[in-house]
Design a protein around this motif. Structure first.
Motif, short mmCIF file in Angstrom:
data_model
loop_
_atom_site.label_atom_id
_atom_site.label_comp_id
_atom_site.label_asym_id
_atom_site.label_seq_id
_atom_site.Cartn_x
_atom_site.Cartn_y
_atom_site.Cartn_z
N SER A 30 -35.47 -11.35 -20.69
CA SER A 30 -35.90 -12.71 -20.41
C SER A 30 -35.04 -13.28 -19.30
O SER A 30 -34.16 -12.61 -18.75
N GLU A 31 -35.25 -14.54 -18.99
CA GLU A 31 -34.49 -15.23 -17.95
C GLU A 31 -33.22 -15.86 -18.49
O GLU A 31 -32.46 -16.48 -17.74
N HIS A 32 -32.96 -15.72 -19.77
CA HIS A 32 -31.78 -16.32 -20.39
C HIS A 32 -30.57 -15.39 -20.22
O HIS A 32 -30.63 -14.22 -20.57
N ASP A 33 -29.47 -15.94 -19.71
CA ASP A 33 -28.24 -15.14 -19.59
C ASP A 33 -27.66 -14.84 -20.97
O ASP A 33 -27.20 -13.73 -21.23
N HIS A 47 -31.00 -9.64 -17.23
CA HIS A 47 -32.34 -10.18 -17.50
C HIS A 47 -33.34 -9.08 -17.78
O HIS A 47 -34.45 -9.05 -17.23
N ASP A 54 -27.83 -11.27 -22.00
CA ASP A 54 -28.77 -10.51 -21.17
C ASP A 54 -28.44 -10.72 -19.69
O ASP A 54 -29.20 -11.33 -18.95
#
Length: 513
Positions: free
Chosen positions: A351-354, A348, A345
């Motif tokens: 979410s904030e997760h790469d 983002h 991702d």
């Protein structure tokens, strides 16, 4: 101006959607050009129209009852919760971004009402009657100033309102009286009748309550609608999902659907649940999983967070244990993405997760992007090996609704061939299959196609493969989804027509029915 009637409730889940559906079918049976409408829907259960736009499923059922193809003018604003009091805002079928509840209600909702009015204008020009559904309660005083789905619509159209209460949950009389008391005088004047819904028992016992309501409020009670079991009509939201938890497990084939916090489009599995030889149940934690014959990972509005949830709750280990023993595992849309090696991702969007590690069953990786794919598809199942059977089906209708693109390893087998997309000829492959896990003959299957189990022949082949594994004989096709929906709409219409004072309704609408 087109004739309109509006259904509001004393709270959520009192039956507004169902009674709206019933009136759509009743008016359709009378030969009217009737159309459903709901200005704003909040739901994770959505549908993709022929022109690739997204709308709430409740209005899809209502459109079917009205004999219409679903279109976004029936539901111009859709809010899809993403978590932390935040929702993706879908305007006229296309996402425009994520907003917090405060951002939406304080800064955007009244702007969205322009689209609501434009949709209403087009419907008024085309249809004889508009049956309008409200949302929640019109008496939420903290939200009224920016509300665009209840009294603002009724006042804009000067539409008569029927107020519905659910007597099954208790407190119906107080809810009706209290709701009317909290409305402004001009809003209260638009309420032309009351409906008591979901009644069980002898309706004559309610006569004192009905007399009280009419004397106390000055509003006629149009009728008492009985509680109708197993309607067979698509549900709108997660409140309805709560009622699907306690499923008797007396049928020979048991299918577990993993209920993640952001589960979406649970109607994908209603056709499976309706089969007489299937017990389908929803699982929120690992202790509830039991020993199912098949496990389904459903769609998700936040795939990354739901995958983390599976990991943190130990559900991932329980699923892995059963898959290693050969229990078939299916993933639909977000659940399909989880079955791969990784989810990325970089922008983002969810979410904030790469990046996050997937469940690792399928040789594929998914990368999210801001653009969402929403399109209807028609696919064939081409000689797909499943539990020793060869599954094959043609012209399976469904739809895609996902963010992200999936890349596959060289050995991946695709079980579904898409030959039409958005009513145009297409030639692409969908889904992935793993037929061996840790040396065991297991079955892991994923697809982006929502509604894949609504095809009567394909659904029965999957169930028969599960039956064969248990030593049970195969069965012929047991259900016709489309025909049973039509039967359900007609049954619902008959119940509501019998329960309501239709002459009084005609008077309220200023016409003869």
């Amino acid at each position: 101006m087109s004739n309109a009637i509006m259904l509001m409730g004393t709270s959520s889940h009192v039956g507004k959607s169902i009674i709206t559906t019933a009136l759509c079918r009743i008016f359709h049976q009378q030969g009217r050009k009737v159309v459903p409408f709901k200005a704003q829907n909040m739901a994770l259960n959505s549908y993709v129209t022929r022109d690739g736009r997204e709308m709430g499923r409740a209005q899809v059922a209502q459109a079917e009852a009205a004999g219409l193809e679903p279109m976004v003018d029936m539901n111009p604003v859709l809010l899809k919760p993403t978590g932390n009091s935040c929702s993706q805002v879908v305007l006229m079928g296309k996402p425009i971004g994520n907003m917090s509840a405060r951002e939406y209600h304080k800064g955007y909702s009244l702007k969205a009402f322009d689209a609501v009015k434009e949709s209403l204008g087009r419907l008024q020009a085309e249809y004889d009657t508009i049956v309008i559904e409200g949302a929640g309660s019109p008496a939420e005083v903290n939200l009224k100033a920016n509300d665009i789905v209840n009294m603002r619509v009724a006042k804009y159209l000067q539409a008569p309102v029927l107020l519905i209460a659910d007597i099954d949950r208790g407190g119906a009389l107080a809810a009706l009286v209290g709701t009317l008391e909290l409305l402004d005088e001009d809003e209260r004047a638009l309420v032309k009748g009351l409906i008591i819904n979901k009644f069980r028992g002898d309706v004559s016992l309610l006569t004192p309550a009905i007399d009280f309501l009419e004397q106390k409020t000055g509003k006629p009670v149009l009728g008492v609608v009985p509680h109708v079991e197993a309607l067979g009509i698509d549900d709108e939201d997660s409140v309805s999902l709560e009622e699907k938890q306690a499923v008797p497990l007396d049928a020979p084939i048991k299918i577990a659907v993993i209920r993640t916090p952001k589960l979406s489009n649970f109607t994908d599995f209603d056709s499976l649940a309706a089969e007489p030889d299937v017990s389908l149940y929803y699982v929120s934690d690992k202790e509830e999983l039991g020993e199912p014959d098949m496990i389904i990972l459903p769609g998700s509005k936040n795939t990354t967070e739901d995958l983390i949830h599976l990991r943190e709750t130990g559900m991932e280990r329980e699923i892995s244990r059963r898959a290693a023993k050969g229990t078939p595992l299916w993933g639909i849309c977000g659940g399909y993405q989880m079955l791969g090696k990784a989810i990325h991702d970089p922008e983002h969007t969810e979410s904030e997760h790469d990046s996050i590690e997937g469940l690792g069953y399928l040789d594929m990786e998914t990368t999210f992007a801001a653009q969402k794919r929403t399109t209807q598809v028609t696919a064939d199942c081409v000689q797909f090996p499943f539990l020793g059977q060869l599954l094959a089906a043609q012209d399976m209708p469904g739809y895609e609704i996902h963010m992200g693109k999936t890349a596959f390893g060289p050995a991946v087998h695709h079980p579904f061939h898409i030959h039409a997309r958005a009513a145009q000829e297409a030639d692409s492959w969908d889904g992935a299959v793993l037929r061996e896990q840790n040396g065991q003959q297991g079955e892991v299957v994923g697809t982006y196609i929502h509604g894949i189990f609504d095809h009567d022949g394909f659904r029965r082949q999957v169930i028969n493969a599960l039956r064969s594994r248990k030593g049970l004989s195969p069965l012929a096709i047991q259900r016709n989804v489309r025909a049973e929906k039509e039967k359900a709409y007609n049954h619902l219409a008959a119940v509501v027509r019998e329960s309501l004072d239709m002459e009084k309704l005609a008077e309220i609408m200023g016409e003869k029915l």
